[in-house]
Write a protein that holds these residues in place. Sequence first.
Motif, short mmCIF file in Angstrom:
data_model
loop_
_atom_site.label_atom_id
_atom_site.label_comp_id
_atom_site.label_asym_id
_atom_site.label_seq_id
_atom_site.Cartn_x
_atom_site.Cartn_y
_atom_site.Cartn_z
N PHE A 131 24.61 -37.56 -30.60
CA PHE A 131 24.55 -37.45 -32.05
C PHE A 131 25.20 -38.66 -32.72
O PHE A 131 24.67 -39.21 -33.69
N ASN A 135 22.39 -40.61 -34.51
CA ASN A 135 22.38 -40.15 -35.89
C ASN A 135 23.34 -40.97 -36.74
O ASN A 135 22.93 -41.65 -37.67
N SER A 587 22.12 -34.83 -41.55
CA SER A 587 21.34 -35.03 -40.34
C SER A 587 19.87 -34.69 -40.57
O SER A 587 18.97 -35.44 -40.17
#
Length: 615
Positions: A131, A135, A587
Amino acid sequence: MASFSLVSLFTLFLCCCRLIQAQQPYAGRRTIDCMNPDTSNSVLGYTCNGLGTSCRGYVVFRSQPLFNNVTSIANLLSSDPSQIADINEVPRTATFRTNQMVIVPINCSCSGDHYQRNATYTIRSGDTYFFIANNTFQALSTCQAIQNQQPDIQPTKLIMGSMITVPVRCACPTRNQTDVGINYLLSYPIAQGDTVAGISEMFGADTERTLEANQLRDPAIFFFTSLLVPLQDSPSKITVPPPPPPPLLPSPTTPPPSGGSSKTWIYILVGILGGAALLLVVSIVIFFNKRKKKPDMIVNVTSENFEACNEKPLEKKLVDESQDLLDSMSSIAQSLNLKGDFSAIKKVQGDVSKEIELLNKVNHSNLIRLLGVCFDDGHWYLVYEYAANGALSDWIYNNNNKSGKYLTWRQRIQIASDIATGLNYLHFLTNHPHVHKDLKCSNVLLDGDFRAKITNFALARSTEGEEGQFALTKHIVGTKGYMAPEYVENGMVSTKIDVFAFGVLLLEVISGKEAAAIYGEDHMKLSDILRNVVQEKDGHEGLKLLIDPCMLDNYPLELAILVFHLINSCLKKDPNARPAMDEIVQSLSWILTASSAWDSSSSNASQSQTSSGSY
């Protein structure tokens, strides 16, 4: 024999020289396979093979809600805010629009065998190395490289608030690059729909040089990876060209013939009569449509029939409610004027004061809107805005969908983003954080544009404290499968129980199955299943087991991986390890943007194949 040895040594020398001056290999999809032990092909970073051990490098970062101004981007990427402001031609206090591309100058240096810029990052709730890399840092790092920087920290045991080092991908030009005038290398995070030629053109680079810089023979590139762009000069502000203006209507080239003035009046008269006839037809159609029977629980509410419902005085049937609340409800009913629009009516018995009180003070497009209330014959009737496409559950669960139609990948992500945005409003932007407590697919409605609206606030309550604090209750109510473990076991109530329910809902939205059908009757934890799937070492083939069969051949694998990581973080047993709703919104906003680009590129490819197949 001696001559053979000399030739061999000479050949070896040439090979070594070529290796030293070689370009950087494109990492490809290996960067998303965090468990793959093969870290070759620049997965850990670009090899230190340039003329110097350090140089000026550049990266591109797309502005996001938590990192959308000069200072926050500089802090994230360990850059100088003054240099970011100068190169992007903005003041130091500037805030960028979401997804705006920002050029970030960095000092690129050798660290061990690889070029990188070390950034310091503080672990947040729900973070994983995957992540963080894909992200937060937008593929300007990799999960393997981050793990390599913290060999003593297990990826599954990240502690919120702890500091880690994130190596930002960068490189310095090699001799054979500087010999042809290349002085800088820019790390560019690939977006859906990007091509090598398009990226090169954006920065005024030669496409062939870009292919060489990344050792690419095949120009195919992938999302969640970065590309090196070779530049002769330092980059300047990225300006996205505006769309072309609409074509101007052609002006008459010859004057109207004699008598044109009288003909103009004839045209105007015909137009008026035609418009009147059309208006009459439309009015007749509307009149007869209004006389048709409406579906159950959906009525065409007007000010007249709503006031008729309110002819009987409001009776004090609610438990411990104040006269002020009754007065406010009465004023809502008397002033209601829906002008014939469709509305939904919910018939309720018992105490509805809390639901009405909450809905009366919230105003958000992703929360169902309460239009009015009335009391008749011992029942309360709550009048809501009408959601034309009904409950989300009717579109998601395959056995419920009678229409034969299904939601696309992008529609599902948009719906998830809408739900998260509505919950974020409840958690952070109402007076005291509120918890919905009964989030599920049947409590989400879809309007005519398939935008989501959260409904049924009967169980909602205020936590009466800051976000993250817990309240205790002995009254455990909700829907099995959606309730967080700390709530079921200990009666602990916080905004994080909505986060858990959202994780279950998101899993259902992507899989097309009810949660109970996924983890069966043996009560195996959803998080265990997800962990087993997302850590597959066979190219994540296991993910296809959790994708709705309706879209099995039409979804972006890389984005699906990120969504399942997000689901996994929402289903953590420890509520403090789950992300907050604002992080989820960020996100999903990024995933939605990428999904829209993927959807557009997929449509173009499909049209191209159809066109080529017609010959």
